[in-house]
Each structure stands twice: as structure tokens, then as C-alpha cells.
Design an enzyme around this catalytic site. Structure first.
Site, mmCIF file in Angstrom:
data_model
loop_
_atom_site.group_PDB
_atom_site.id
_atom_site.type_symbol
_atom_site.label_atom_id
_atom_site.label_comp_id
_atom_site.label_asym_id
_atom_site.label_seq_id
_atom_site.Cartn_x
_atom_site.Cartn_y
_atom_site.Cartn_z
ATOM 1 N N HIS A 46 54.377 11.551 21.341
ATOM 2 C CA HIS A 46 53.295 10.646 20.967
ATOM 3 C C HIS A 46 52.124 11.434 20.392
ATOM 4 C CE1 HIS A 46 52.301 11.761 25.221
ATOM 5 N NE2 HIS A 46 51.108 11.944 24.674
ATOM 6 N N GLU B 7 49.065 7.545 22.767
ATOM 7 C CA GLU B 7 48.503 7.492 24.108
ATOM 8 C C GLU B 7 46.992 7.370 23.979
ATOM 9 O OE1 GLU B 7 48.320 10.035 28.304
ATOM 10 O OE2 GLU B 7 49.003 11.013 26.463
ATOM 11 N N GLU C 114 48.341 12.926 8.203
ATOM 12 C CA GLU C 114 48.779 12.786 6.819
ATOM 13 C C GLU C 114 50.016 11.902 6.813
ATOM 14 O OE1 GLU C 114 50.832 15.225 3.130
ATOM 15 O OE2 GLU C 114 49.789 16.368 4.693
ATOM 16 N N HIS D 170 46.187 19.187 10.248
ATOM 17 C CA HIS D 170 46.696 17.822 10.192
ATOM 18 C C HIS D 170 48.140 17.770 10.659
ATOM 19 C CE1 HIS D 170 46.796 19.417 5.932
ATOM 20 N NE2 HIS D 170 48.074 19.275 6.176
#
Length: 354
Positions: free
Chosen positions: A163, A211, A145, A94
Site C-alpha cells: 500500500h 493506508e 507518477e 516519486h
């Protein structure tokens, strides 16, 4: 700043330098790995500062460099350590970052990006809440998270974070949905600069850029985290040797004065990857205080920390179990200062079951 989450503390551990729990963790940190400990990690004895592989492990294939027939091998080198890393079971678990309005962000991610709220946990005694969102279960998918710290409504994203990437089957349709929900579109759908892939860029309520990448059905829609680095070759070398990632592709765009490198643990169309971007002549970036870190799985946090040290990485949290629970982690920074946390595979699955 993000504080430590008790049931799943590894996700925010390296980013929680200001919290009381982190301070407690600092006091309980394990000492630096000794020579004796190094012997145990790679199964050999230390001769002149280098680890020699014993025959019993060499025969089992657990320690590189042992000679045929079971005799002691040569000193463990960077190449041999890298070989262990490549055999380690790793994947991106994550990505952790901070938001100013958790409910608003959850609403945007679920309604506009199609994510699911996997779980949410409030820790009032430490004044923060975490939410995990993604496109599938945490034990098999890369997820986000989100951390909300009570009373903190905004953060500085800085210039280093780029991004997140999300693969969608129809970029234009997704952009229309974002617009209909009042979202911000910063780049309309169209071919990527210097390429043919159809993309668009949007921003979430906190200003994090996403994106949108037009791609067929994929098992991992949350597919990229883009970070900017000051020396691309140095970064590639580090992530290959210290993290065991593979350089999936590299593309130079001299017309626009930047180069990208895709790093990961499997093909881009099936796995989340790290996109490293080098802008010509830019050596340093402001990292702000919004983006925190990526969490990565491993079979052995102790060996992981040693390999990171061997390849010039900085360990910011010594390997071992977190205070009060048995989840073993280690945390580090890469040469550009980007943080990562490595989490024990078995412990991670146990945490998800609780």
C-alpha cells in the site's frame, strides 16, 4: 507497460522494457564499468581488484580509508562505500505505477485525498500519458507518477505490493469523504493491529490500497510505500548498505505472524519512508505488472551503481545520460526484485525547470 517520458524519462525508465524508446536506450547503454572507471569513481588505483585511495582525496575527505598524513590508504571496503552513500544527498522523489483511467484517478486523488495535480504530459507518439500528483512541489516533496498507456484499462497489482501511506489529521473524516465520493473503504478507522496508531484502509479506482494514518501536521503527507519481502534481514542489510537508508524502526507482531521494518532518509514524521513487510514463512510474491518503481535522488549515479553492485544488487540500466537528453540515471533491483531508479540531483532540478 509504462513507456519512457521524454522530459522526465528517469521516472519510467526501468519499467519501460517493452517500449521502443527503452529498446533504443538498451542499444545505447554504457559498457560495464571497467577497472579504470572504478579507479575514477572512488579516486584511487586498483591493486589486486581493490581500490586504493590516493592521498589528495584522502586529505579532502572524499575517499574513505586513507591514512593520516596523506599516504595511500587501505582498499575501499563495503563499510567505506557505505560511508560515501550516507554522505550522498538522497531522498525519495516519486513512486511510479500504472492506472487504467487517468482522469478518474486524478479526480479521486484530488477530491478524496487532497492531492494537487502538479503536471500532466501526453506523449501521443508513444501512446502514453503521465501525471504527477502530490502535496507540494516535486523539488521538495515525494509525489506519485501515474502512467496511463493508451487502451490499457487494467493491470495486475499482484501480491507483493502492499500500500501507500498518507498521513491525515482526522482519519474518520477522511474516510467519510471517501465514502461520500463513492470510494471503497476496506478497513474502518481504528487502532492498528498490535499498536495504538489510528488507521484506515481505502482503495483507489485501480485497486491500489492506501493506508490513512492519523498524525499531526507533517511536511510530507505522502509518507509510505509498503512492499513485501521474503527475507527481512537481507532486505534491511541491502537498503542500509546499497541505498544508504537508515533502519528507523522494526516491529515484530508474532500474534499476526508478520514483521515490519521502516527504512528511510529521515524521521517518519517528516519524510517519506519505505515499509518492508515480512510475513512468516512467505519467501516470494507475485509482483504483477501495475506497480513500477521508486525514484531516488543522488549526487553521482556512477558511484551509486558501483555501491549497489558491491552489495549484491543488480544493475538493470547502466549509469549515464538518457538518449537525447542529459539526465543521468541508473536503475537496479533489490534482492526481492523490486525496482528503483536513481536520478542525478542537478539534472532532476533542470528537468523540472523545462
Amino acid at each position: 507497460m509504462a513507456r519512457l517520458l521524454l522530459p522526465l524519462p528517469f521516472a519510467a525508465a526501468a519499467a519501460a522494457s517493452a517500449s521502443s524508446l527503452h529498446l533504443a536506450a538498451s542499444r545505447l547503454r554504457l559498457p560495464a564499468v571497467s577497472v579504470a572507471r572504478r579507479e575514477g569513481l572512488f579516486g584511487g588505483r586498483v591493486v589486486g581488484g581493490a581500490v586504493r585511495a590516493p592521498a589528495r582525496l584522502a586529505r579532502r575527505g572524499l575517499c574513505a580509508g586513507a591514512e593520516p598524513g596523506g599516504s595511500a590508504g587501505t582498499a575501499v571496503s563495503q563499510d567505506e562505500a557505505m560511508e560515501w552513500v550516507k554522505k550522498d544527498r538522497r531522498r525519495l522523489l516519486h513512486v511510479v505505477y500504472r492506472v487504467g483511467d487517468l482522469d478518474k484517478t486524478i479526480k479521486f486523488y484530488t477530491e478524496c485525498l487532497g492531492m494537487k495535480l502538479l503536471r500532466k504530459r501526453d506523449i501521443p507518439e508513444d501512446r502514453y500519458t503521465n501525471a504527477f500528483l502530490g502535496y507540494g512541489p516535486e523539488d521538495s516533496h515525494f509525489v506519485v507518477e501515474l502512467t496511463y498507456n493508451y487502451g490499457v484499462e487494467s493491470y495486475d497489482i499482484g501480491t507483493g505490493f502492499g500500500h501507500f501511506g498518507i498521513a491525515v489529521e482526522d482519519v474518520a473524516k477522511t474516510v467519510d469523504l471517501v465514502k461520500a465520493k463513492g470510494g471503497t473503504v476496506t478497513r474502518e478507522p481504528g487502532p492498528v493491529k498490535g499498536g495504538k496508531s489510528v488507521i484506515a484502509f481505502i482503495e483507489d479506482p485501480d485497486g491500489y490500497k492506501f493506508e490513512l494514518i492519523e498524525r499531526g501536521p507533517t511536511p510530507e503527507p505522502l509518507c509510505q510505500v509498503m512492499l513485501r519481502v521474503g527475507d527481512l534481514d537481507r532486505a534491511i542489510n541491502f537498503y542500509e548498505k546499497a541505498f544508504g537508508m537508515e533502519l528507523l524502526r522494526k516491529r515484530d507482531n508474532p500474534e499476526y505472524k508478520y514483521t515490519i521494518a521502516m527504512m528511510g532518509y529521515g524521521p517518519e514524521d517528516k519524510n517519506a519512508v519505505l515499509e518492508l513487510t515480512y510475513n512468516y514463512g512467505v519467501k516470494e510474491y507475485d509482483k504483477g505488472n501495475a506497480y513500477a518503481q521508486i525514484a531516488i535522488s543522488t549526487d553521482d549515479v556512477y558511484k551509486t551503481a558501483e555501491v549497489i553492485r558491491l552489495n549484491g544488487g543488480k544493475i538493470t540500466r547502466e549509469p549515464g545520460p538518457l538518449p537525447g537528453i542529459n539526465t543521468k540515471i541508473t536503475a537496479c533491483t533489490d534482492p526481492d526484485g523490486w525496482k528503483s531508479v536513481f536520478v542525478d540531483n542537478i539534472d532532476f532540478l533542470k528537468e523540472l525547470e523545462e
